[in-house]
Design an enzyme around this catalytic site. Sequence first.
Site, mmCIF file in Angstrom:
data_model
loop_
_atom_site.group_PDB
_atom_site.id
_atom_site.type_symbol
_atom_site.label_atom_id
_atom_site.label_comp_id
_atom_site.label_asym_id
_atom_site.label_seq_id
_atom_site.Cartn_x
_atom_site.Cartn_y
_atom_site.Cartn_z
ATOM 1 N N GLU A 178 22.465 -27.271 -29.171
ATOM 2 C CA GLU A 178 23.015 -28.533 -29.439
ATOM 3 C C GLU A 178 24.396 -28.630 -30.303
ATOM 4 O O GLU A 178 25.142 -29.488 -29.596
ATOM 5 C CB GLU A 178 22.068 -29.524 -30.117
ATOM 6 C CG GLU A 178 20.650 -29.513 -28.987
ATOM 7 C CD GLU A 178 19.582 -30.238 -29.467
ATOM 8 O OE1 GLU A 178 19.141 -29.640 -30.635
ATOM 9 O OE2 GLU A 178 19.184 -31.359 -28.966
ATOM 10 N N GLU B 158 13.264 -25.487 -26.782
ATOM 11 C CA GLU B 158 12.202 -26.393 -28.003
ATOM 12 C C GLU B 158 10.927 -26.438 -27.255
ATOM 13 O O GLU B 158 9.892 -26.537 -27.771
ATOM 14 C CB GLU B 158 12.873 -27.637 -27.972
ATOM 15 C CG GLU B 158 13.990 -28.019 -28.936
ATOM 16 C CD GLU B 158 15.087 -27.627 -28.560
ATOM 17 O OE1 GLU B 158 15.380 -26.933 -27.235
ATOM 18 O OE2 GLU B 158 16.260 -27.758 -29.334
#
Length: 788
Positions: free
Chosen positions: A586, A606
Amino acid sequence: MRGASDHGAADPAHAPDQGVNRPRIQKVGVVGAGVMGAGIAAQVANAGVPVVLLDIVPGAAAKSVERMLKTEPAPFMHKGAARLVTPGDLGTDLALLAECDWICEAIVEKPEAKRDLYAKLESVRKRGAILSSNTSTIPLAALTEGMGESFAADFLITHFFNPPRYMRLLEVVRGPATRAEAVAAITEFGDRVLGKTVIPCKDRPGFIANRIGGLWMQSAINRAFDLRLTVEEADAIMSKPMGIPKTGVFGLLDLVGLDLMPHVAASMKATLPAEDAYALGLREHDVILRMIAEGRTGRKGKGGFYTREKGPGGESLKRAIDLWTGEYRESEKPQLESLSLRDLRALAEHPDRGGRYARAVLLDLLGYAASLVPEIADSIADVDAAMRLGYNWTYGPFELIDRLGAAWLARALAEDGRPVPPLLAQVGEGSFYRVRDGRLEYLGTDGAYQPVPRPEGVLLLADVKRRSAPLARNGSASLWDIGDGVACLEFHTRMNALDPGTIEMIGKSLAMGKKGAFRALVIHNEGEQFSVGANIGLALFAANIAAWGEIEGLIEAGQKAMRSLRDAPFPVVGAPSGMALGGGCEILLHCDAVQAHAESYIGLVEAGVGLIPGWGGCTTLLRRWAENPRAPKGPMPPVAKAFEMISTAQVAKSAFEAREMLFLRPTDGITFNRDRLLADAKARALSLAEGYAPPEVGPLRLPGETGRVALGMAVHQQVLLGRATPHDVLVCERLAEALTGGRKDHTEDTTEAELHALERQGFMALLKTPATLARIEHMLETGRPLRN
Ligand code: NAD
């Protein structure tokens, strides 16, 4: 703009510039399509340079290319690179080599076969084309014998390590007649294009790494027998305490194959003087001979020193060999007191078997290494680099000596009645390395310290850290001045997991930048992994005490930090190497540009721990696909693509794959040599700094409710096929909501703030489920995802 070392693979026009006034290598030939030749050809192709691959066995080269497309870990950085390899047969396609600027021989390890081949190559190669051998053991002098002057002038040894894509060492040996330009061209190509650290070696058996590494293995095996250690004990001492990979010595033999040992031993025996410590230590062990005879040659054979067997309940049990009976028994965790010691000298002085073993092997290894300079290399720094990169050691032998104390080692050798090498006597109470005026220096063979050389275009954060204090620092991250108005944000937690301290330091760095402390920021570190993502151990802890407010606060702070990276009034360039997963990915997604090491493994993983990306990862990947000119138009295709990638936790296994997956943009740069990454990233940052304006971020038009329903149906299909668990469904529902814009209608725009809110809500809802907590716990314990 393309980065300094960037080159589009499968596009020879983008073959990198290797510097001015140097003969350029634009086409390569490799002869011998076995393990090494095929791997070298693949790495050349990875770098965007066309390569001809020939073998004496008809069809073998073509088969090698096919096989490599299925091999793991992959020799190719992306499938397209294979198109740059032209396979052929030596018998019919020799003429293909006429266009090559460099021809690398990697055929069987027999001098006559190699010389026969060279005679053939002489008839086709173009004038001045460089020839090299990948031999591990044959002296250059023997290879050039009777070959003529022009051959000798263009010939050298280029010794790659297996596997050539992943091992960073390239040993280069020149002969007395080798042209300086040929050495320079290969050095330049090996370094900048193939990304290797090129170490010049003398024409001695085994060069640097296999000479010292071979002696180390021999000593570690012999001493284990002498001192009656179990294989587990020997491997425990021979690994972490010495900064050696966890395979230790017996585990390493299992990995490379026990059957290789007799060949290496025979070749060393044939080429080394009889009084050389390596030759003197050559010994055969009955158990090992028997293992080889029975095909128990390691992981590729029927097990080795370690093996796995199915237990009564079908579970896999680790077994280890008893070195005296040759029978397998249950693997045991070593219980030596010496293993608890952190300090190398304390370990070597400990009276238990482990301590005596460590001492004996260290004395063998380090005494030998010290006796070999300048015989095998001109500098101890080269020897250390070769062992770090060729054997993945954390410390080279001279760095180990400094950790033990050179004087201690000299005394210990003398105590044992062994010779003290002159180099070791010369250093006396001093050390082989020292830091002067913030610069790392090593002891030259002339007795004077000199700076450890860094080639032009190499900027190491370690050097910056030696010579300066951080601009800012906390327990998780630091900010460094890397010159020319550029700062570098470094993470330094375990595996560079991101925690509140990291987020705080991002904020602090940006604030300092806004006040004019620097004009561009690079995010980079020299850890093995750029970042494995948010610290899930902390998340688990907070969830266990139901600190929901704190967790949501951290998610929000993270999102804000990511947005401010992107919106800062100066450019921010990410420079990853190794894993950039979850939150690490990210961060890169929010950088204005990325200069990635070719060996970058990027992904939003994730879902593996039952979560969705919460720091803007869903939103940004979605935007990448929505704005990608090559992707199909309409609101649904980008959503479907991002959904597929995130729900299945896809990870790019190279920077090139990351580009295909849009974790990197087409404009992001790729650097092959890790040591050049920071300098390339800094150059990129400076090129963006002039007249910089942050990107404009508009709303997205998303499919809303209808899209969510469509994704739900697709997930339902996966459940019916047995490919998704009930908890996968829950994760997918939250992900679908975050990617489609939630309950909105497809005619309405969705803002980034709305999408970030959906990410947060989804993340929090999932973290409150026992199944997600079980996944996190399992990941922390085993390092692997739990399918629940
Ligand atoms: P390999 O046996 O896997 O491959 C050798 C290939 O060469 C085979 O495909 C064979 O058919 C071909 N070949 C044999 N004679 C030939 C000839 N006259 N002309 C054309 N092709 C011919 O061997 P490898 O492990 O790839 O080793 C190749 C070289 O690299 C050797 O010199 C070896 O010492 C060296 N090396 C090996 C390693 C390693 O770990 N395997 C590491 C570094 C260097």
